[in-house]
Design a protein around this motif. Structure first.
Motif, mmCIF file in Angstrom:
data_model
loop_
_atom_site.group_PDB
_atom_site.id
_atom_site.type_symbol
_atom_site.label_atom_id
_atom_site.label_comp_id
_atom_site.label_asym_id
_atom_site.label_seq_id
_atom_site.Cartn_x
_atom_site.Cartn_y
_atom_site.Cartn_z
ATOM 1 N N GLN A 154 0.858 -1.269 -0.041
ATOM 2 C CA GLN A 154 0.110 0.107 0.209
ATOM 3 C C GLN A 154 0.763 1.234 0.098
ATOM 4 N N TYR A 155 1.942 1.020 0.675
ATOM 5 C CA TYR A 155 2.796 2.382 0.839
ATOM 6 C C TYR A 155 3.458 2.729 -0.429
ATOM 7 N N HIS A 156 4.070 1.703 -1.190
ATOM 8 C CA HIS A 156 4.557 1.855 -2.405
ATOM 9 C C HIS A 156 3.499 2.032 -3.655
ATOM 10 N N ALA A 157 2.510 1.637 -3.448
ATOM 11 C CA ALA A 157 1.562 1.965 -4.384
ATOM 12 C C ALA A 157 1.124 3.241 -4.388
ATOM 13 N N GLY A 158 0.965 3.848 -3.169
ATOM 14 C CA GLY A 158 0.886 5.375 -3.025
ATOM 15 C C GLY A 158 1.873 6.210 -3.736
ATOM 16 N N LEU A 159 3.247 5.923 -3.477
ATOM 17 C CA LEU A 159 4.247 6.525 -4.173
ATOM 18 C C LEU A 159 3.972 6.450 -5.416
ATOM 19 N N ALA A 160 3.918 5.217 -6.178
ATOM 20 C CA ALA A 160 3.807 5.150 -7.684
ATOM 21 C C ALA A 160 2.700 5.888 -8.244
ATOM 22 N N SER A 161 1.623 5.937 -7.261
ATOM 23 C CA SER A 161 0.616 6.659 -7.774
ATOM 24 C C SER A 161 0.873 8.269 -8.045
ATOM 25 N N GLY A 162 1.468 8.700 -6.984
ATOM 26 C CA GLY A 162 1.846 10.087 -7.024
ATOM 27 C C GLY A 162 2.866 10.479 -8.241
ATOM 28 N N LEU A 163 3.812 9.664 -8.243
ATOM 29 C CA LEU A 163 4.835 9.925 -9.569
ATOM 30 C C LEU A 163 4.278 9.595 -10.909
ATOM 31 N N LEU A 164 3.222 8.655 -11.086
ATOM 32 C CA LEU A 164 2.830 8.673 -12.417
ATOM 33 C C LEU A 164 1.577 9.572 -12.609
#
Length: 298
Positions: free
Chosen positions: A119-129
Motif C-alpha cells: 500500500q505504501y509503495h502503491a501510493g508513491l507510484a500513484s503520485g509519480l505517475l
C-alpha cells in the motif's frame, strides 16, 4: 513497583506475577480434583471420614477462590495493550498448540506486513505517475516533448482534416512503411499499412482512436482467419492508451508496428533462435521493441 513495557500500557512486573498466579490457581484446582478423587479415607468411623472430607474440600475451594481473586487483582495491574494493534483478536492464533503444523499467526503477520508495504509503495507510484502521466507513452517510443503539437483538439470527435494531417506526418516518419487512408463509411477512417514486403495491416479508426487492427502476411488474404501477430497488435492497442493525446497513441502504435520490418531477420532475444515450432519471433516488447517467440516472452 517497577514497570516495563511489553507493549504500550503493559506492566511487565505485574505480568510476571500474573503468570505465577495462574500457576498457583492451576495447582489449587488440581488439589480440588485430587480431594474429590480420594474421597473419604483414613478415618475409622463414617462420621470422621465425612468431616475430614468436607474440611479438606472446603480448604481446597478457599484456595481456589483466594488464587482466583489474586489473579483478577493482578490482571487489572497488567494493563491493556495498545488499541492500535493491527491484528486485533487474531493474536489468539498464536496460542495454537500445533503451531508447527498450522503456522497461521506467523503467516498472517507476514501477509499484513507485505500488505502495508504494498500500500505504501502503491501510493508513491500513484503520485509519480500522476505527475508524469503525459510522459510515459511518449518516452517509451523516444518522442521528444518539444515535437508534440502545441494546439490539439480536446474532444473525442476530431475534424477529419486533423486526422489526415496526423496520419500524413506518421507516414513521412517511416519511409519503409506506406499508409493509405480511406473513409468507406463516412468520417471513420480505415488505414491500409504496408510494411515493406513483410506485412499488411488494416487499422480501423474512430476519429483518431484505433478500434481494431488486422495483420496479415504480405501475400495473405485479409479475409482469412487472424493469426498471432493480430493478437499481439490487439494487445498493443490496449497497452498504448493516452486519451488526452490520441495522436501520440497512434504514433506509438505505428512505431511498435514498424519493428516487424525485421520479422524474419531478428532472432529471439531469449533463446537466440530464428524459428520455434516453425514460427519466427512474433512478439515485440512494448518498451524496447525487442523480438521474442510467444513462449519465450513469459
Amino acid at each position: 513497583m517497577a514497570e516495563g513495557a511489553l507493549s504500550p500500557g503493559v506492566n511487565l512486573e505485574a505480568f510476571s506475577q500474573a503468570i505465577a498466579a495462574i500457576q498457583a490457581l492451576r495447582s489449587s484446582v488440581t488439589r480440588v480434583f485430587d480431594c474429590l478423587k480420594d474421597g473419604m479415607r483414613n478415618k475409622e468411623t463414617l462420621e470422621g471420614r465425612e468431616k475430614g472430607f468436607v474440611a479438606a474440600f472446603q480448604e481446597s475451594l478457599h484456595s481456589v477462590s483466594r488464587d482466583l481473586g489474586e489473579l483478577e487483582r493482578l490482571s487489572n495491574l497488567v494493563g491493556k495493550p495498545s488499541e492500535n494493534h493491527p491484528l486485533h483478536n487474531s493474536g489468539l492464533l498464536s496460542l495454537d498448540p500445533v503451531q508447527d503444523k498450522t503456522p497461521l499467526y506467523s503467516q498472517l503477520l507476514q501477509a499484513y506486513k507485505w500488505s502495508n508495504k504494498l500500500q505504501y509503495h502503491a501510493g508513491l507510484a500513484s503520485g509519480l505517475l500522476n505527475q508524469q502521466s503525459l510522459k510515459r507513452s511518449a518516452n517509451q517510443m523516444g518522442v521528444s516533448a518539444k515535437r508534440r503539437p502545441k494546439a490539439q483538439p480536446t474532444t473525442l470527435v476530431l475534424p477529419p482534416q486533423y486526422v489526415d494531417d496526423v496520419i500524413s506526418r506518421i507516414d513521412r516518419m517511416f519511409p519503409e512503411m506506406s499508409i493509405q487512408l480511406s473513409r468507406p463509411n463516412g468520417t471513420s477512417a480505415m488505414l491500409l499499412v504496408t510494411l515493406g514486403k513483410v506485412l499488411k495491416v488494416i487499422v480501423v479508426m474512430r476519429s483518431l482512436f484505433i478500434d481494431r487492427t488486422i495483420v496479415k502476411g504480405y501475400n495473405e488474404n485479409v479475409y482469412t482467419e487472424d493469426g498471432k501477430v493480430t493478437d499481439h497488435a490487439t494487445t498493443a492497442l490496449l497497452h498504448y492508451q493516452l486519451p488526452q493525446m490520441p495522436d501520440v497513441v497512434v504514433r506509438s502504435f505505428m512505431t511498435w508496428l514498424r519493428s516487424y520490418i525485421k520479422l524474419f531477420q531478428a532472432p529471439c532475444q531469449r533463446c537466440g533462435k530464428f524459428l520455434q515450432d516453425g514460427l519466427p519471433p512474433t512478439w515485440r516488447d512494448f518498451r524496447t521493441l525487442e523480438a521474442f517467440h510467444d513462449t519465450c516472452r513469459q
